[in-house]
Design a protein around this motif. Structure first.
Motif, PDB file in Angstrom:
ATOM      1  N   PHE A   1      -1.280  -6.512   7.539  1.00 25.31           N
ATOM      2  CA  PHE A   1      -2.692  -6.291   7.859  1.00 25.31           C
ATOM      3  C   PHE A   1      -2.954  -6.511   9.342  1.00 25.31           C
ATOM      4  CE2 PHE A   1      -3.660 -10.874   7.922  1.00 25.31           C
ATOM      5  CZ  PHE A   1      -2.642 -11.365   7.133  1.00 25.31           C
TER       6      PHE A   1
ATOM      7  N   PRO B   1       4.889  -6.675  -8.853  1.00 23.87           N
ATOM      8  CA  PRO B   1       4.943  -6.848  -7.407  1.00 23.87           C
ATOM      9  C   PRO B   1       4.184  -8.138  -7.080  1.00 23.87           C
ATOM     10  CG  PRO B   1       4.187  -4.642  -7.992  1.00 23.87           C
ATOM     11  CD  PRO B   1       4.209  -5.439  -9.246  1.00 23.87           C
TER      12      PRO B   1
ATOM     13  N   ILE C   1       2.382  -9.457  -4.870  1.00 23.26           N
ATOM     14  CA  ILE C   1       1.003  -9.570  -4.399  1.00 23.26           C
ATOM     15  C   ILE C   1      -0.002  -9.294  -5.508  1.00 23.26           C
ATOM     16  CG2 ILE C   1       0.738  -7.222  -3.591  1.00 23.26           C
ATOM     17  CD1 ILE C   1      -0.560  -9.439  -1.221  1.00 23.26           C
ATOM     18  N   PHE C   2       0.319  -8.342  -6.406  1.00 18.15           N
ATOM     19  CA  PHE C   2      -0.607  -8.028  -7.485  1.00 18.15           C
ATOM     20  C   PHE C   2      -0.828  -9.258  -8.350  1.00 18.15           C
ATOM     21  CE2 PHE C   2       0.286  -3.825  -6.165  1.00 18.15           C
ATOM     22  CZ  PHE C   2      -0.742  -3.028  -6.623  1.00 18.15           C
TER      23      PHE C   2
ATOM     24  N   GLY D   1       0.465  -1.976 -11.531  1.00 18.18           N
ATOM     25  CA  GLY D   1       1.501  -2.464 -10.618  1.00 18.18           C
ATOM     26  C   GLY D   1       2.787  -2.783 -11.351  1.00 18.18           C
TER      27      GLY D   1
ATOM     28  N   VAL E   1      -1.330  -2.491  -0.531  1.00 14.67           N
ATOM     29  CA  VAL E   1      -2.612  -3.156  -0.737  1.00 14.67           C
ATOM     30  C   VAL E   1      -3.268  -3.442   0.612  1.00 14.67           C
ATOM     31  CG1 VAL E   1      -3.699  -5.278  -1.540  1.00 14.67           C
ATOM     32  CG2 VAL E   1      -1.927  -4.207  -2.906  1.00 14.67           C
ATOM     33  N   LEU E   2      -2.437  -3.963   1.536  1.00 13.64           N
ATOM     34  CA  LEU E   2      -2.974  -4.370   2.825  1.00 13.64           C
ATOM     35  C   LEU E   2      -3.228  -3.182   3.733  1.00 13.64           C
ATOM     36  CD1 LEU E   2      -0.571  -7.312   3.004  1.00 13.64           C
ATOM     37  CD2 LEU E   2      -3.032  -7.452   2.759  1.00 13.64           C
TER      38      LEU E   2
ATOM     39  N   THR F   1      -6.409  -1.551   2.823  1.00 13.43           N
ATOM     40  CA  THR F   1      -7.585  -2.307   3.227  1.00 13.43           C
ATOM     41  C   THR F   1      -7.907  -2.067   4.694  1.00 13.43           C
ATOM     42  OG1 THR F   1      -6.874  -3.974   1.659  1.00 13.43           O
ATOM     43  CG2 THR F   1      -8.613  -4.602   3.165  1.00 13.43           C
ATOM     44  N   ILE F   2      -6.875  -2.116   5.532  1.00 13.09           N
ATOM     45  CA  ILE F   2      -7.091  -1.946   6.965  1.00 13.09           C
ATOM     46  C   ILE F   2      -7.522  -0.518   7.298  1.00 13.09           C
ATOM     47  CG2 ILE F   2      -5.894  -1.836   9.197  1.00 13.09           C
ATOM     48  CD1 ILE F   2      -6.522  -4.622   8.393  1.00 13.09           C
TER      49      ILE F   2
ATOM     50  N   VAL G   1      -5.260  -2.936 -12.846  1.00 14.06           N
ATOM     51  CA  VAL G   1      -4.443  -2.825 -11.644  1.00 14.06           C
ATOM     52  C   VAL G   1      -3.123  -3.577 -11.817  1.00 14.06           C
ATOM     53  CG1 VAL G   1      -4.286  -3.544  -9.263  1.00 14.06           C
ATOM     54  CG2 VAL G   1      -6.304  -2.368 -10.037  1.00 14.06           C
TER      55      VAL G   1
ATOM     56  N   MET H   1      -2.642 -12.011  -6.358  1.00 13.91           N
ATOM     57  CA  MET H   1      -4.058 -11.665  -6.201  1.00 13.91           C
ATOM     58  C   MET H   1      -4.813 -11.892  -7.496  1.00 13.91           C
ATOM     59  SD  MET H   1      -4.123  -8.183  -4.008  1.00 13.91           S
ATOM     60  CE  MET H   1      -5.660  -7.620  -4.714  1.00 13.91           C
TER      61      MET H   1
ATOM     62  N   ILE I   1      -5.352   2.707  -4.798  1.00 12.00           N
ATOM     63  CA  ILE I   1      -5.242   1.638  -5.780  1.00 12.00           C
ATOM     64  C   ILE I   1      -5.306   0.270  -5.110  1.00 12.00           C
ATOM     65  CG2 ILE I   1      -3.803   0.687  -7.602  1.00 12.00           C
ATOM     66  CD1 ILE I   1      -4.135   3.347  -8.489  1.00 12.00           C
TER      67      ILE I   1
ATOM     68  N   PHE J   1      -6.742 -13.502   4.012  1.00 10.49           N
ATOM     69  CA  PHE J   1      -7.272 -12.281   4.617  1.00 10.49           C
ATOM     70  C   PHE J   1      -8.045 -11.464   3.587  1.00 10.49           C
ATOM     71  CE2 PHE J   1      -6.600  -7.704   5.312  1.00 10.49           C
ATOM     72  CZ  PHE J   1      -7.302  -7.551   6.495  1.00 10.49           C
ATOM     73  N   LEU J   2      -7.545 -11.457   2.351  1.00  5.22           N
ATOM     74  CA  LEU J   2      -8.194 -10.682   1.297  1.00  5.22           C
ATOM     75  C   LEU J   2      -9.367 -11.429   0.680  1.00  5.22           C
ATOM     76  CD1 LEU J   2      -5.038  -9.231  -0.464  1.00  5.22           C
ATOM     77  CD2 LEU J   2      -6.602  -8.051   1.076  1.00  5.22           C
TER      78      LEU J   2
ATOM     79  N   LEU K   1       4.596  -1.303  -2.716  1.00  4.31           N
ATOM     80  CA  LEU K   1       3.316  -1.451  -3.410  1.00  4.31           C
ATOM     81  C   LEU K   1       2.524  -2.617  -2.834  1.00  4.31           C
ATOM     82  CD1 LEU K   1       4.261  -0.904  -7.142  1.00  4.31           C
ATOM     83  CD2 LEU K   1       2.629   0.395  -5.818  1.00  4.31           C
ATOM     84  N   THR K   2       3.251  -3.731  -2.601  1.00  2.00           N
ATOM     85  CA  THR K   2       2.618  -4.915  -2.042  1.00  2.00           C
ATOM     86  C   THR K   2       1.967  -4.599  -0.706  1.00  2.00           C
ATOM     87  OG1 THR K   2       4.254  -6.308  -3.084  1.00  2.00           O
ATOM     88  CG2 THR K   2       3.076  -7.233  -1.222  1.00  2.00           C
TER      89      THR K   2
ATOM     90  N   ALA L   1      -7.796  -2.719  -5.946  1.00  3.51           N
ATOM     91  CA  ALA L   1      -7.355  -4.040  -6.412  1.00  3.51           C
ATOM     92  C   ALA L   1      -8.080  -5.143  -5.658  1.00  3.51           C
ATOM     93  CB  ALA L   1      -5.843  -4.180  -6.222  1.00  3.51           C
ATOM     94  N   VAL L   2      -8.216  -4.966  -4.345  1.00  2.00           N
ATOM     95  CA  VAL L   2      -8.876  -5.987  -3.545  1.00  2.00           C
ATOM     96  C   VAL L   2     -10.345  -6.115  -3.939  1.00  2.00           C
ATOM     97  CG1 VAL L   2      -9.557  -6.646  -1.220  1.00  2.00           C
ATOM     98  CG2 VAL L   2      -7.306  -5.699  -1.621  1.00  2.00           C
TER      99      VAL L   2
END
Lengths: 283, 337
Positions: free
Chosen positions: B147, A130, A132-133, B312, B278-279, B282-283, B308, A136, B289, A224-225, B274-275, B293-294
């Motif tokens: 987010f 994916p 974003i993984f 993924g 993550v966000l 967080t919010i 992670v 990141m 997971i 943002f992250l 999945l992408t 990851a963050v």
């Protein structure tokens, strides 16, 4: 001769009717607006993006259209300056992704065989994550910063274009005019350069237009992250992070998000229109 | 069918190996020194502490040795120990998996169901106001930064209107139900606590919607296109000529034929889910997971980052594989081949 003028006329007509579609017109207007902002914001903005312009955390008013943030900086000004961070980076990501994708994808499609397998397995592998993984992980590994976020995004994005270009080159390779070029003794390099590539760019162009909005979002996401631009700089994603800390002063986070939204919508509309105008089948 | 599925299965080990290698590779190219995070800046000049830490965390030896150690451990189901939580990464991931799964399942139902319905609705009212509204709604889902919309909806619906509960999986100062499945909703029912079940469900609603909306955009756009392709077919005209009601035509004829592309879309978009998770996590302070990851990325927690990414990649691979198999089951052209 007649065919080419008829073609030109049809293209002109397509372009005219394209701008008459409200969505496309909106997309073009928004894109133009941001382009002007990126070029000229330094000449006419009322405040400085990094220095205090008024009281802290004041709500939107005539003096501060989108209020001020925790350090008393003008949010509207920062959003405008933010375009200078997000947009050039996103355009560069798409540019390099298309370039790398074109070189590797057309090499894979044109040469075939072993090179094709190696390149396409690499593509499969990158796309197996994916986005974003992977982005990141890479951004974290390289260390935070907009430049490294840019690298991470290029790595994540090029395989899409490699796949696209390969498919396109493969389909054009089988056409009659290639056979004709081969029969008059054109070299392989010339065939690829003059007879295949010029015809192969359309799907990539449409895709690139649509992807630009997505890359703007991903840039903001990484920031943002905490993996992209760092706080004092007026990057949209980083601004939303700061805004999230002042939850009840909603304007701090809302303004940069609206900017991202307009860019995302605009390029989506533009890409849609472009696809219809150039008659590319959706992939 | 078995041959098709078998061929897909054959490449899985190779893809997995590639995913593992890439996950390992990325985390070893870290530019700054993870040791600083483990032993603290001040202890970096103390060779004894540094060497002990290197040995303990497997950072001694060359890249090749680290790789073989990593692979060897992986075969025993050991992904290493997180620098941050000081727990095995597999345990960390296992603890957080149900939270993510609960969220993703809700989003899949909202996004998948909503996407198919919205796409079908838009296709049946092509170029009418309903079509435009449905398309705009789904386009917003894919153009909005997840987010940001999460924050905005939380502000409006929670802080201002009070219609939904705040972020987090549990109400403040409430203990988690006894652990059976890790799904708080299921566990609450298991314990017979209906009140807790309802409040967990209410807490799921907004994050699931935010996550599902992002997913819905892709689904509805492609379902609409697939249905429009079918609507021009002769059998649709026949069905209408028989005097079937329009809803019946759409549901029993068109949607059934547009089902195959839809299935593919649903499966292949799981990566997007999945992408976005993550966000969303967080919010909404969701301890899954995604937020793991963050945190791992922000603290240069190598083993966790590798773990992670591996998770993924593997989850994505599994989703695609299931899609392929379902496709093979659903499509007679492949089933009989």
């Amino acid at each position: 001769m007649t065919a080419s003028t008829a073609g030109a006329r049809r293209r002109r007509a397509a372009r005219r009717s394209l701008l008459r579609r409200p969505t496309v017109a909106f997309g073009a207007a928004v894109a133009l607006f941001w382009l002007i902002v990126v070029i000229s914001v330094g000449w006419w903005a009322r405040y400085e993006p990094l220095s205090k312009a008024g009281a802290r955390l004041t709500s939107p008013s005539h003096a501060h259209w989108m209020g001020t943030d925790a350090l008393g900086r003008d949010v509207f000004t920062r959003v405008l300056y933010g375009a200078r961070q997000s947009l050039p980076v996103s355009v560069a990501v798409i540019f390099f992704a298309v370039m790398i994708g074109t070189v590797l994808g057309s090499a894979a499609g044109f040469l075939g065989g072993f090179i094709d397998s190696v390149i396409m397995r690499l593509v499969d592998l990158t796309l197996a994550f994916p986005a974003i993984f992977l982005a990141m992980a890479i951004a974290a590994a390289l260390g935070p910063g907009l430049r490294n976020a840019f690298l991470a995004m290029v790595i994540v994005w090029w395989p899409i274009y490699a796949r696209l270009m390969r498919a396109q080159v493969l389909s054009i390779k089988g056409r009659e005019h290639i056979e004709a070029a081969v029969s008059i003794g054109a070299t392989r390099g010339r065939i690829l350069r003059r007879h295949i590539l010029p015809l192969s760019f359309t799907p990539a162009l449409v895709n690139a237009t649509m992807d630009l909005g997505q890359v703007v979002i991903l840039t903001a996401t990484l920031s943002f992250l905490g993996l992209g631009a760092k706080p004092p700089s007026p990057e949209w994603g980083a601004m939303i992070t700061e805004g999230a800390r002042f939850f009840y002063q909603w304007w701090v986070a809302v303004a940069p998000g609206l900017a991202i939204l307009t860019v995302g919508l605009a390029f989506n509309f533009l890409g849609d229109g472009l696809r219809d105008a150039l008659d590319v089948k959706a992939n | 069918m078995s041959r098709f599925v078998l061929r897909r299965l054959m490449i899985v080990p190779f893809l997995l190996l590639g995913i593992v290698t890439i996950s390992f590779g990325i985390s070893r190219f870290i530019s700054s020194d993870p040791l600083a995070n483990i032993v603290g800046e001040r202890q970096l000049n103390n060779p004894e502490v540094v060497n002990a830490a290197k040995k303990k965390w497997g950072l001694d030896g060359g890249l090749a040795k680290q790789y073989t150690t990593y692979m060897g451990n992986l075969f025993h189901g050991d992904l290493g120990t997180s620098f941050r939580t000081r727990q095995p990464v597999t345990k960390d991931l296992g603890d957080r998996l149900p939270a993510t799964f609960e969220l993703a399942l809700g989003a899949l139902i909202i996004g998948g169901g909503g996407g198919v319905a919205l796409g079908a609705l838009a296709a049946s009212r092509k170029d009418k106001p309903t079509d435009h509204a449905a398309r705009l709604f789904s386009l917003l889902g894919s153009s909005l930064p997840v987010f940001w919309i999460g924050l905005v909806l939380l502000f409006i619906l929670y802080a201002r209107l009070g219609w939904v509960p705040g972020p987090g999986r549990l109400p403040p100062r409430v203990a988690a139900p006894p652990d059976h499945t890790g799904f708080y909703t299921v566990d609450a029912l298991w314990a017979g606590d209906v009140k807790l079940f309802l409040s967990c469900l209410a807490r799921l609603a907004l994050p699931c919607f935010v996550l599902g909306w992002a997913y819905m955009g892709t689904i509805s756009r492609l379902v609409r296109a697939a249905m429009l392709d079918e609507l021009h077919a002769d059998y649709v005209r026949t069905a209408r000529a028989k005097g079937l009601r329009e809803f019946r035509v759409l549901r029993s004829h068109v949607l059934r034929n547009a089902w195959l592309p839809t299935l593919t879309i649903l499966g292949y978009s799981v990566g997007q889910l999945l992408t976005a998770s993550v966000l969303t996590e967080t919010i909404f302070q969701w301890n899954g997971i995604g937020s793991y990851a963050v945190q791992a990325s922000n603290t240069l927690d190598y083993p966790a980052i590798s773990g992670v990414s591996l998770f993924g990649g593997a989850a994505f691979l599994l989703a695609n594989l299931i899609t392929d198999v379902l496709y093979a089951v659903a499509d007679p052209k492949i089933r009989l081949a």
